[in-house]
Design a protein around this motif. Structure first.
Motif, PDB file in Angstrom:
ATOM      1  N   GLY A  21      11.308  -6.411  -0.118  1.00  0.00           N
ATOM      2  CA  GLY A  21      12.756  -6.341   0.601  1.00  0.00           C
ATOM      3  C   GLY A  21      13.119  -4.775   0.272  1.00  0.00           C
ATOM      4  N   GLY A  25      10.310  -4.110   4.648  1.00  0.00           N
ATOM      5  CA  GLY A  25      10.539  -5.770   4.914  1.00  0.00           C
ATOM      6  C   GLY A  25      12.016  -5.920   5.452  1.00  0.00           C
ATOM      7  N   GLU A  43      11.494 -10.826  -2.644  1.00  0.00           N
ATOM      8  CA  GLU A  43      11.603  -9.393  -3.300  1.00  0.00           C
ATOM      9  C   GLU A  43      11.602  -9.871  -4.856  1.00  0.00           C
ATOM     10  N   LYS A  44      10.933  -8.792  -5.372  1.00  0.00           N
ATOM     11  CA  LYS A  44      10.913  -8.978  -7.151  1.00  0.00           C
ATOM     12  C   LYS A  44      12.171  -8.368  -7.454  1.00  0.00           C
ATOM     13  N   ILE A 137       3.809 -14.411  -7.875  1.00  0.00           N
ATOM     14  CA  ILE A 137       3.552 -14.634  -6.348  1.00  0.00           C
ATOM     15  C   ILE A 137       2.032 -14.719  -6.104  1.00  0.00           C
ATOM     16  N   CYS A 169       5.082  -6.103   2.796  1.00  0.00           N
ATOM     17  CA  CYS A 169       5.674  -4.874   2.679  1.00  0.00           C
ATOM     18  C   CYS A 169       6.398  -4.610   1.297  1.00  0.00           C
ATOM     19  N   GLY A 171       5.225  -2.408  -0.750  1.00  0.00           N
ATOM     20  CA  GLY A 171       5.113  -1.155  -1.285  1.00  0.00           C
ATOM     21  C   GLY A 171       3.790  -0.672  -1.935  1.00  0.00           C
ATOM     22  N   HIS A 173       2.975  -0.156  -5.222  1.00  0.00           N
ATOM     23  CA  HIS A 173       2.758  -1.163  -6.325  1.00  0.00           C
ATOM     24  C   HIS A 173       3.028  -2.442  -6.162  1.00  0.00           C
ATOM     25  N   ALA A 277       8.201  12.545  -9.029  1.00  0.00           N
ATOM     26  CA  ALA A 277       7.384  11.639  -8.306  1.00  0.00           C
ATOM     27  C   ALA A 277       5.992  12.354  -8.151  1.00  0.00           C
ATOM     28  N   GLY A 296       4.082  -0.114   5.887  1.00  0.00           N
ATOM     29  CA  GLY A 296       4.878   0.835   4.843  1.00  0.00           C
ATOM     30  C   GLY A 296       3.929   1.283   3.702  1.00  0.00           C
ATOM     31  N   ALA A 307       8.325  14.759   4.742  1.00  0.00           N
ATOM     32  CA  ALA A 307       9.361  13.853   4.961  1.00  0.00           C
ATOM     33  C   ALA A 307       8.810  12.485   6.009  1.00  0.00           C
TER      34      ALA A 307
HETATM   35  C1  FAD Z   1      10.686   9.108  -5.654  1.00  0.00           C
HETATM   36  C2  FAD Z   1      10.414   9.061  -4.321  1.00  0.00           C
HETATM   37  C3  FAD Z   1      10.758   9.742  -3.317  1.00  0.00           C
HETATM   38  C4  FAD Z   1      10.493   9.816  -1.888  1.00  0.00           C
HETATM   39  N1  FAD Z   1      11.156  10.699  -1.180  1.00  0.00           N
HETATM   40  C5  FAD Z   1      10.879  10.654   0.223  1.00  0.00           C
HETATM   41  C6  FAD Z   1      11.346  11.546   1.327  1.00  0.00           C
HETATM   42  O1  FAD Z   1      12.180  12.483   0.759  1.00  0.00           O
HETATM   43  N2  FAD Z   1      11.074  11.188   2.408  1.00  0.00           N
HETATM   44  C7  FAD Z   1      10.349  10.383   3.022  1.00  0.00           C
HETATM   45  O2  FAD Z   1       9.968  10.169   4.107  1.00  0.00           O
HETATM   46  N3  FAD Z   1       9.891   9.229   2.011  1.00  0.00           N
HETATM   47  C8  FAD Z   1      10.179   9.607   0.755  1.00  0.00           C
HETATM   48  N4  FAD Z   1       9.379   8.737   0.002  1.00  0.00           N
HETATM   49  C9  FAD Z   1       8.702   7.664   0.319  1.00  0.00           C
HETATM   50  C10 FAD Z   1       9.659   6.705   0.983  1.00  0.00           C
HETATM   51  O3  FAD Z   1      10.828   6.256  -0.014  1.00  0.00           O
HETATM   52  C11 FAD Z   1       8.807   5.188   1.151  1.00  0.00           C
HETATM   53  O4  FAD Z   1       7.709   5.550   2.076  1.00  0.00           O
HETATM   54  C12 FAD Z   1       9.619   4.019   1.604  1.00  0.00           C
HETATM   55  O5  FAD Z   1      10.381   3.435   0.537  1.00  0.00           O
HETATM   56  C13 FAD Z   1       8.500   2.843   1.985  1.00  0.00           C
HETATM   57  O6  FAD Z   1       9.382   1.887   2.204  1.00  0.00           O
HETATM   58  P1  FAD Z   1       8.483   0.329   1.793  1.00  0.00           P
HETATM   59  O7  FAD Z   1       9.662  -0.816   2.335  1.00  0.00           O
HETATM   60  O8  FAD Z   1       7.348   0.464   2.396  1.00  0.00           O
HETATM   61  O9  FAD Z   1       8.243   0.298   0.335  1.00  0.00           O
HETATM   62  P2  FAD Z   1       9.098   0.309  -0.911  1.00  0.00           P
HETATM   63  O10 FAD Z   1      10.415   1.185  -0.597  1.00  0.00           O
HETATM   64  O11 FAD Z   1       8.516   0.832  -2.002  1.00  0.00           O
HETATM   65  O12 FAD Z   1       9.618  -1.274  -0.804  1.00  0.00           O
HETATM   66  C14 FAD Z   1       8.731  -2.235  -1.316  1.00  0.00           C
HETATM   67  C15 FAD Z   1       9.675  -3.407  -1.834  1.00  0.00           C
HETATM   68  O13 FAD Z   1       8.776  -4.444  -2.270  1.00  0.00           O
HETATM   69  C16 FAD Z   1       8.988  -5.024  -3.513  1.00  0.00           C
HETATM   70  N5  FAD Z   1       8.057  -5.408  -4.328  1.00  0.00           N
HETATM   71  C17 FAD Z   1       6.800  -4.937  -4.958  1.00  0.00           C
HETATM   72  N6  FAD Z   1       6.147  -5.731  -5.650  1.00  0.00           N
HETATM   73  C18 FAD Z   1       6.561  -6.965  -5.090  1.00  0.00           C
HETATM   74  C19 FAD Z   1       6.101  -8.193  -5.352  1.00  0.00           C
HETATM   75  N7  FAD Z   1       4.833  -8.375  -6.130  1.00  0.00           N
HETATM   76  N8  FAD Z   1       6.465  -9.252  -4.847  1.00  0.00           N
HETATM   77  C20 FAD Z   1       7.905  -9.096  -4.152  1.00  0.00           C
HETATM   78  N9  FAD Z   1       8.297  -7.816  -3.693  1.00  0.00           N
HETATM   79  C21 FAD Z   1       7.575  -6.655  -4.452  1.00  0.00           C
HETATM   80  C22 FAD Z   1       9.887  -3.744  -4.202  1.00  0.00           C
HETATM   81  O14 FAD Z   1      10.534  -4.075  -5.432  1.00  0.00           O
HETATM   82  C23 FAD Z   1      10.333  -2.906  -3.066  1.00  0.00           C
HETATM   83  O15 FAD Z   1      11.774  -3.459  -3.087  1.00  0.00           O
HETATM   84  C24 FAD Z   1       9.962   8.777  -1.520  1.00  0.00           C
HETATM   85  C25 FAD Z   1       9.130   7.777  -2.522  1.00  0.00           C
HETATM   86  C26 FAD Z   1       9.559   7.988  -3.666  1.00  0.00           C
HETATM   87  C27 FAD Z   1       8.794   6.792  -4.840  1.00  0.00           C
END
Ligand code: FAD
Length: 401
Positions: A21, A25, A43-44, A137, A169, A171, A173, A277, A296, A307
Motif C-alpha cells: 500500500g 499499490g 499492506e504490512k 503472506i 506493488c 517495493g 524489499h 539511502a 514500481g 528524481a
Molecule cells: C530514502 C528514499 C528516498 C527517495 N527519494 C526519491 C526521490 O527523491 N525521487 C524519486 O523519484 N524517488 C525517490 N525514492 C524512490 C521512491 O520513493 C520510490 O520509487 C517509491 O516509493 C516507489 O513506490 P512503490 O509503491 O513502488 O514502493 P514503496 O514506496 O516501497 O511501497 C511498497 C509498500 O509495500 C509494503 N510491503 C513491503 N513488503 C510487503 C509484504 N511482504 N506484504 C505487504 N506489504 C509489503 C511496504 O510497507 C510499502 O508500504 C526514494 C526512495 C527512498 C527509500
C-alpha cells in the motif's frame, strides 16, 4: 463469478489483489476502483508508518496527469510548485537547464508523502478494502485461473483471498518478486559505492530551483518541499549511519559542495529528519509471471539522482491499469500479455538516464585520472551544447508514455 466481496467459506474474493500500500499499490487500486474493478490491498505496515516516510518530491507532468485522472489532482494543482528548470554545477561553474525552452514542459515539486496522503483519502472515499499490519503472506496457484493469497491479520487471524490477478506493488524489499521462479527471472544490478545522507529542515530553500552540484568534496543536492521546508542531500560513505553526522557537520559539508554564490546565502537550522539511502540500479525481467504483475520498486530501483523512482512507479501503474481495464471492459488480453515488454522499454530508458546523471555528478572513490577528466569534459560539453541540454531536459521532465 460474483466479484462482490463475499466471505464464502472464509475465503474472500476480488478481481485484482494488490500486495503493498505504497504509492504504486494505492494508485493502482484508485484507478481500477474508479473504473469499476474490485481490489483489495494487503499492506504490512500501518497507515501512519507509510505517511511518515520522507521520499520523492519531483513529479513529471505525465505523472501529474495520471494522478489527476485518478481524481487526486486538486492539492497538487493548488500546492505543487512548478519548476521550469534546474541548476547543475561542477565546482563553481553553473549551468541552468531550461525545461520550458527545451520541452515546453515543467516538473512539479510535491512530496511523495502528500501524494500518499491524497491517495489514502481518495481510497477512503471509495470505501477501499485495505488490510494493514498483515504478516506471513504466501501464494498458491499463481499460474492457475484463481491464484490464492494466504496471510495473517494484525490480530493473528488467518485469511485467504482468491483473485483473478495479483499486483506485486510491495517495493524493493517486498515478497512478491520472489514468487517468480529464479530460472524464469533475469536480474540486472549495479550498486554504487556511496549513499545519500538526506536531511529535512524547516528553513527556506537556498534557491527556488533544485541545484545538483558536483564538487571535489563529493555530490550535493539542494532540493525542497515548500517555500519553508528544505530537503538537502550530500553524497556519503555507505558504511556510515545517520547518527554519525551532526547537523553542524552536515551544513559545513553542504556549504563546501555548493557553488559559492549559493553557499553564501544558505540558511541553516536543526534537521527534523535525517536518513541515508544507498544508491542502486536494479531491474528484473520479466515483470509478469502467471497471474502476477510487478510494478514500481518491486520491479526496479534507480538511484535518486534523476528524481525518477516514483515517476517510474506511476508510469508502470499507468500501463498496468490500462491493461486491466481493457481486459475487464473489452475482454481484450493483448495489453496484459505485453505489459512486461511495454513497461520495460520505458523503464530501461529511465534507468539509463538515472545512471548517466549519477555518473556525471558523483565522486567515485576508485576513478582514475582519465575518468575524472572525462567527467569534467562531459559537464563542459553539456554546458556548451543546446542539444545536450535539450536531451537532459527531455529525460528529466519524463519521456512520453
Ligand atoms: C530514502 C528514499 C528516498 C527517495 N527519494 C526519491 C526521490 O527523491 N525521487 C524519486 O523519484 N524517488 C525517490 N525514492 C524512490 C521512491 O520513493 C520510490 O520509487 C517509491 O516509493 C516507489 O513506490 P512503490 O509503491 O513502488 O514502493 P514503496 O514506496 O516501497 O511501497 C511498497 C509498500 O509495500 C509494503 N510491503 C513491503 N513488503 C510487503 C509484504 N511482504 N506484504 C505487504 N506489504 C509489503 C511496504 O510497507 C510499502 O508500504 C526514494 C526512495 C527512498 C527509500
Amino acid at each position: 463469478m460474483d466479484y462482490k466481496l463475499a466471505n464464502l467459506r472464509g475465503i474472500l474474493k476480488t478481481q485484482v489483489l494488490i500486495i503493498g500500500g505504497g504509492p504504486s499499490g494505492l494508485l493502482l487500486s484508485q484507478v481500477l476502483m474508479k473504473a469499476g474493478i474490485e481490489t483489495i490491498i494487503l499492506e504490512k505496515q500501518s497507515r501512519q508508518y507509510i505517511l511518515n516516510r520522507i521520499r520523492a518530491g519531483v513529479i513529471e507532468p505525465n505523472s501529474v496527469e495520471v494522478l489527476k485522472n485518478a481524481g487526486i489532482g486538486d492539492r497538487i494543482d493548488a500546492e505543487g510548485i512548478k519548476h521550469q528548470g534546474t541548476i547543475l554545477s561542477h565546482d563553481d561553474h553553473t549551468i541552468r537547464i531550461d525545461f520550458q525552452k527545451a520541452t515546453k514542459k515543467a516538473v512539479t515539486v510535491y512530496g511523495q508523502t502528500e501524494i500518499t496522503k491524497d491517495l489514502f483519502k481518495a481510497q477512503d472515499n471509495l470505501n477501499a478494502k485495505i488490510f494493514h499490519g498483515i504478516k506471513n503472506i504466501r501464494v498458491e496457484n499463481l499460474c492457475e485461473k484463481s491464484p490464492r493469497i494466504i496471510f495473517d491479520t494484525e490480530t493473528d487471524e488467518q485469511k485467504y483471498i482468491e483473485a483473478d490477478f495479483i499486483a506485486g506493488c510491495d517495493g524493493f524489499h517486498g515478497i512478491s518478486r520472489s514468487w517468480i521462479p529464479e530460472k524464469n527471472l533475469s536480474v540486472y544490478e549495479n550498486r554504487y559505492p556511496f549513499g545519500w545522507l538526506g536531511i529535512l529542515s524547516e528553513t527556506p530553500p537556498v534557491n527556488d530551483e533544485l541545484i545538483y552540484s558536483s564538487s571535489s568534496s563529493g555530490f550535493a543536492l539542494a532540493s525542497m518541499r515548500s517555500s519553508k521546508l528544505s530537503r538537502y542531500y550530500i553524497q556519503c560513505d555507505l558504511e556510515t549511519k545517520p547518527e554519525d553526522y551532526t547537523d553542524d557537520f552536515f551544513w559545513l559539508e553542504l556549504k563546501k559542495r555548493l557553488p559559492k554564490k549559493y553557499s553564501e546565502k544558505l540558511i541553516t537550522g536543526p534537521s527534523i529528519e535525517k536518513s541515508i539511502a544507498p544508491l542502486r540500479s536494479f531491474v528484473v525481467e520479466p515483470i509478469q509471471y502467471g497471474k502476477l504483475y510487478l510494478a514500481g520498486d518491486a520491479a526496479h530501483i534507480v538511484p535518486p539522482t534523476g528524481a525518477k523512482g516514483l515517476n517510474l512507479a506511476i508510469s508502470d501503474i499507468y500501463y498496468l491499469s490500462q491493461a486491466f481495464i481493457t481486459f475487464y471492459n473489452d475482454n481484450e488480453k493483448t495489453l496484459l500479455e505485453s505489459y512486461s515488454q511495454i513497461a520495460l522499454k520505458r523503464i530501461w530508458k529511465t534507468v539509463r538516464f538515472s545512471w548517466w546523471m549519477t555518473t556525471l555528478l558523483h565522486t567515485f572513490p576508485n576513478s582514475s585520472h582519465f575518468e575524472k577528466k572525462i567527467q569534467s569534459s562531459e559537464f563542459f560539453n553539456l554546458s556548451e551544447s543546446q542539444y545536450a541540454m535539450g536531451a537532459l531536459a527531455e529525460n528529466y521532465v519524463g519521456l512520453p508514455y
